[in-house]
Design a protein around this motif. Structure first.
Motif, PDB file in Angstrom:
ATOM      1  N   MET A   1      19.516 -47.897 -28.899  1.00  0.00           N
ATOM      2  CA  MET A   1      20.321 -47.640 -29.753  1.00  0.00           C
ATOM      3  C   MET A   1      19.600 -47.283 -31.071  1.00  0.00           C
ATOM      4  SD  MET A   1      23.514 -49.572 -31.547  1.00  0.00           S
ATOM      5  CE  MET A   1      23.202 -49.771 -33.304  1.00  0.00           C
ATOM      6  N   GLU A   2      19.727 -46.145 -31.706  1.00  0.00           N
ATOM      7  CA  GLU A   2      18.902 -45.663 -32.781  1.00  0.00           C
ATOM      8  C   GLU A   2      19.381 -46.508 -34.126  1.00  0.00           C
ATOM      9  OE1 GLU A   2      17.048 -41.737 -33.521  1.00  0.00           O
ATOM     10  OE2 GLU A   2      17.683 -41.148 -31.367  1.00  0.00           O
ATOM     11  N   SER A   3      18.541 -46.680 -34.944  1.00  0.00           N
ATOM     12  CA  SER A   3      18.725 -47.248 -36.448  1.00  0.00           C
ATOM     13  C   SER A   3      19.488 -46.278 -37.329  1.00  0.00           C
ATOM     14  CB  SER A   3      17.325 -47.495 -37.048  1.00  0.00           C
ATOM     15  OG  SER A   3      17.700 -47.758 -38.373  1.00  0.00           O
ATOM     16  N   ARG A   4      20.333 -46.551 -38.042  1.00  0.00           N
ATOM     17  CA  ARG A   4      21.334 -45.790 -38.860  1.00  0.00           C
ATOM     18  C   ARG A   4      20.297 -45.441 -40.128  1.00  0.00           C
ATOM     19  NH1 ARG A   4      27.451 -47.643 -39.771  1.00  0.00           N
ATOM     20  NH2 ARG A   4      28.048 -46.818 -37.785  1.00  0.00           N
ATOM     21  N   ALA A  11      13.063 -46.179 -38.235  1.00  0.00           N
ATOM     22  CA  ALA A  11      13.809 -47.094 -38.960  1.00  0.00           C
ATOM     23  C   ALA A  11      13.103 -47.624 -40.236  1.00  0.00           C
ATOM     24  CB  ALA A  11      14.094 -48.150 -38.000  1.00  0.00           C
ATOM     25  N   ILE A  12      13.816 -47.842 -41.324  1.00  0.00           N
ATOM     26  CA  ILE A  12      13.440 -48.311 -42.555  1.00  0.00           C
ATOM     27  C   ILE A  12      13.246 -49.869 -42.664  1.00  0.00           C
ATOM     28  CG2 ILE A  12      13.759 -48.660 -45.055  1.00  0.00           C
ATOM     29  CD1 ILE A  12      15.318 -45.732 -44.846  1.00  0.00           C
ATOM     30  N   ILE A  66      22.614 -52.097 -42.715  1.00  0.00           N
ATOM     31  CA  ILE A  66      23.126 -51.021 -42.353  1.00  0.00           C
ATOM     32  C   ILE A  66      22.988 -50.771 -40.887  1.00  0.00           C
ATOM     33  CG2 ILE A  66      22.530 -48.535 -42.447  1.00  0.00           C
ATOM     34  CD1 ILE A  66      21.847 -49.123 -45.563  1.00  0.00           C
ATOM     35  N   ASP A  67      21.735 -51.263 -40.415  1.00  0.00           N
ATOM     36  CA  ASP A  67      21.624 -51.207 -38.836  1.00  0.00           C
ATOM     37  C   ASP A  67      22.460 -51.940 -38.267  1.00  0.00           C
ATOM     38  OD1 ASP A  67      19.647 -49.259 -39.243  1.00  0.00           O
ATOM     39  OD2 ASP A  67      17.901 -50.430 -39.012  1.00  0.00           O
ATOM     40  N   TRP A  68      22.602 -53.191 -38.631  1.00  0.00           N
ATOM     41  CA  TRP A  68      23.615 -54.327 -37.781  1.00  0.00           C
ATOM     42  C   TRP A  68      24.925 -53.838 -38.050  1.00  0.00           C
ATOM     43  CZ3 TRP A  68      27.755 -57.270 -39.711  1.00  0.00           C
ATOM     44  CH2 TRP A  68      28.131 -58.281 -38.856  1.00  0.00           C
ATOM     45  N   SER A  69      25.556 -53.165 -38.909  1.00  0.00           N
ATOM     46  CA  SER A  69      26.744 -52.632 -38.869  1.00  0.00           C
ATOM     47  C   SER A  69      27.236 -51.496 -37.645  1.00  0.00           C
ATOM     48  CB  SER A  69      27.202 -51.997 -40.148  1.00  0.00           C
ATOM     49  OG  SER A  69      26.248 -50.993 -40.446  1.00  0.00           O
ATOM     50  N   ALA A  70      26.016 -50.870 -37.302  1.00  0.00           N
ATOM     51  CA  ALA A  70      26.183 -49.700 -36.284  1.00  0.00           C
ATOM     52  C   ALA A  70      26.045 -50.341 -34.811  1.00  0.00           C
ATOM     53  CB  ALA A  70      24.893 -48.923 -36.613  1.00  0.00           C
ATOM     54  N   ILE A  71      25.955 -51.789 -34.676  1.00  0.00           N
ATOM     55  CA  ILE A  71      26.019 -52.590 -33.501  1.00  0.00           C
ATOM     56  C   ILE A  71      27.151 -52.721 -32.929  1.00  0.00           C
ATOM     57  CG2 ILE A  71      24.957 -54.504 -31.975  1.00  0.00           C
ATOM     58  CD1 ILE A  71      22.757 -54.872 -34.133  1.00  0.00           C
ATOM     59  N   PRO A  72      27.443 -52.100 -31.526  1.00  0.00           N
ATOM     60  CA  PRO A  72      28.857 -52.546 -31.247  1.00  0.00           C
ATOM     61  C   PRO A  72      29.348 -54.051 -31.026  1.00  0.00           C
ATOM     62  CG  PRO A  72      27.454 -51.080 -29.854  1.00  0.00           C
ATOM     63  CD  PRO A  72      26.415 -51.563 -30.665  1.00  0.00           C
ATOM     64  N   ALA A  73      30.658 -53.966 -31.536  1.00  0.00           N
ATOM     65  CA  ALA A  73      31.108 -55.460 -31.897  1.00  0.00           C
ATOM     66  C   ALA A  73      31.237 -56.169 -30.374  1.00  0.00           C
ATOM     67  CB  ALA A  73      32.419 -55.232 -32.255  1.00  0.00           C
ATOM     68  N   GLY A  74      31.421 -57.577 -30.377  1.00  0.00           N
ATOM     69  CA  GLY A  74      31.209 -58.272 -28.939  1.00  0.00           C
ATOM     70  C   GLY A  74      30.010 -58.281 -28.121  1.00  0.00           C
ATOM     71  N   THR A  75      28.828 -57.591 -28.523  1.00  0.00           N
ATOM     72  CA  THR A  75      27.593 -57.648 -27.692  1.00  0.00           C
ATOM     73  C   THR A  75      26.933 -58.772 -28.126  1.00  0.00           C
ATOM     74  OG1 THR A  75      26.536 -56.201 -29.290  1.00  0.00           O
ATOM     75  CG2 THR A  75      28.015 -54.967 -27.353  1.00  0.00           C
ATOM     76  N   ARG A  76      26.031 -59.048 -27.289  1.00  0.00           N
ATOM     77  CA  ARG A  76      24.841 -60.055 -27.584  1.00  0.00           C
ATOM     78  C   ARG A  76      24.176 -59.573 -28.663  1.00  0.00           C
ATOM     79  NH1 ARG A  76      19.307 -61.316 -25.459  1.00  0.00           N
ATOM     80  NH2 ARG A  76      19.055 -63.161 -26.254  1.00  0.00           N
ATOM     81  N   ALA A  77      23.752 -58.488 -28.868  1.00  0.00           N
ATOM     82  CA  ALA A  77      22.950 -57.733 -30.142  1.00  0.00           C
ATOM     83  C   ALA A  77      23.760 -57.887 -31.182  1.00  0.00           C
ATOM     84  CB  ALA A  77      22.687 -56.256 -29.590  1.00  0.00           C
ATOM     85  N   LYS A  78      25.088 -57.921 -31.271  1.00  0.00           N
ATOM     86  CA  LYS A  78      25.618 -58.271 -32.634  1.00  0.00           C
ATOM     87  C   LYS A  78      25.721 -59.612 -33.082  1.00  0.00           C
ATOM     88  CE  LYS A  78      28.592 -56.330 -35.529  1.00  0.00           C
ATOM     89  NZ  LYS A  78      28.253 -55.061 -36.210  1.00  0.00           N
ATOM     90  N   ARG A  79      25.736 -60.469 -32.088  1.00  0.00           N
ATOM     91  CA  ARG A  79      25.659 -61.913 -32.381  1.00  0.00           C
ATOM     92  C   ARG A  79      24.272 -62.367 -32.728  1.00  0.00           C
ATOM     93  NH1 ARG A  79      28.545 -61.781 -27.528  1.00  0.00           N
ATOM     94  NH2 ARG A  79      26.838 -62.794 -26.428  1.00  0.00           N
ATOM     95  N   SER A 142      17.350 -50.231 -32.554  1.00  0.00           N
ATOM     96  CA  SER A 142      16.510 -49.577 -33.606  1.00  0.00           C
ATOM     97  C   SER A 142      15.453 -48.776 -32.756  1.00  0.00           C
ATOM     98  CB  SER A 142      15.892 -50.406 -34.565  1.00  0.00           C
ATOM     99  OG  SER A 142      15.263 -49.628 -35.391  1.00  0.00           O
ATOM    100  N   VAL A 143      15.580 -48.427 -31.578  1.00  0.00           N
ATOM    101  CA  VAL A 143      14.629 -47.836 -30.657  1.00  0.00           C
ATOM    102  C   VAL A 143      15.282 -46.508 -30.435  1.00  0.00           C
ATOM    103  CG1 VAL A 143      13.651 -47.422 -28.228  1.00  0.00           C
ATOM    104  CG2 VAL A 143      13.840 -49.687 -29.385  1.00  0.00           C
ATOM    105  N   SER A 144      14.499 -45.232 -30.664  1.00  0.00           N
ATOM    106  CA  SER A 144      15.018 -44.140 -30.576  1.00  0.00           C
ATOM    107  C   SER A 144      15.585 -43.633 -29.117  1.00  0.00           C
ATOM    108  CB  SER A 144      13.918 -43.159 -31.011  1.00  0.00           C
ATOM    109  OG  SER A 144      14.320 -41.851 -30.850  1.00  0.00           O
ATOM    110  N   ASP A 145      16.606 -43.218 -29.125  1.00  0.00           N
ATOM    111  CA  ASP A 145      17.208 -42.646 -27.845  1.00  0.00           C
ATOM    112  C   ASP A 145      16.240 -41.595 -27.106  1.00  0.00           C
ATOM    113  OD1 ASP A 145      19.384 -43.976 -28.354  1.00  0.00           O
ATOM    114  OD2 ASP A 145      20.401 -42.359 -29.158  1.00  0.00           O
ATOM    115  N   GLY A 146      15.169 -41.133 -27.854  1.00  0.00           N
ATOM    116  CA  GLY A 146      14.232 -40.308 -27.318  1.00  0.00           C
ATOM    117  C   GLY A 146      12.867 -40.740 -26.917  1.00  0.00           C
ATOM    118  N   ALA A 147      12.648 -42.172 -26.824  1.00  0.00           N
ATOM    119  CA  ALA A 147      11.523 -42.939 -26.892  1.00  0.00           C
ATOM    120  C   ALA A 147      10.997 -42.776 -25.424  1.00  0.00           C
ATOM    121  CB  ALA A 147      11.801 -44.615 -27.160  1.00  0.00           C
ATOM    122  N   GLY A 148       9.735 -42.830 -25.330  1.00  0.00           N
ATOM    123  CA  GLY A 148       9.160 -42.822 -24.096  1.00  0.00           C
ATOM    124  C   GLY A 148       7.730 -42.592 -24.268  1.00  0.00           C
TER     125      GLY A 148
END
Length: 164
Positions: A1-4, A11-12, A66-79, A142-148
């Motif tokens: 999921m990319e940073s907002r 990501a800043i 700002i980045d945390w607010s974009a993480i989907p609710a109910g996920t381990r990442a959000k917690r 915060s990892v770009s969707d186009g990372a590789g």
């Protein structure tokens, strides 16, 4: 999921956190040097690096929120992100209290309370830093969707090649 919150493709928040973390760690080193040598100057340096670290931490926190607010609710990442962020708020409060306890003393001399706050703050910062690494490296925040491994530069307008 990319940073907002991004600048020039990156990501800043992770760019900014190195400054307060380094400054606050340096203040603890100055405190230790002061305790070992009793040389005037180390405690003053510690006070100034604490002030800069707390200010830098507040700036980094804005972009982290700002980045945390974009993480989907109910996920381990959000917690994990919530614990990471709240833990870092406690780190900043501990160092701010340490700074305030020094403020009234001659030459910013730290008393036992100031030192305990700083030492506890840096230990907690190690844990919250590990949580930040967990967010990026384990949970992919915060990892770009186009990372590789063969992805083009973040400044390039070229799309990521398929299968890269």
């Amino acid at each position: 999921m990319e940073s907002r919150a991004k600048s020039m493709g990156h990501a800043i928040h992770p760019i900014l956190i190195v400054f307060p973390l380094g400054l606050l760690a340096t203040s603890v080193i100055f405190d230790i040097l002061y305790l070992i040598t009793d040389r005037t100057g180390f405690q003053v340096s510690a006070a100034y690096t604490i002030a800069a670290g707390v200010i830098g931490g507040l700036v980094a926190a804005v972009f982290g929120l700002i980045d945390w607010s974009a993480i989907p609710a109910g996920t381990r990442a959000k917690r994990v992100g919530a614990v990471h962020g709240l833990g870092n708020v406690v780190v900043l409060v501990l160092f701010a209290v340490s700074w305030l306890l020094r403020r009234g003393a001659d030459n910013w001399d730290p008393n036992a309370g100031a030192l305990v706050c700083s030492f506890a703050g840096i230990v907690l910062a190690g844990f919250t830093g590990w949580l930040g690494g967990e967010l990026v490296e384990r949970l992919g925040m915060s990892v770009s969707d186009g990372a590789g491994v063969n992805a083009p530069s973040s400044l390039s307008r070229r799309p990521r090649a398929r299968g890269a």
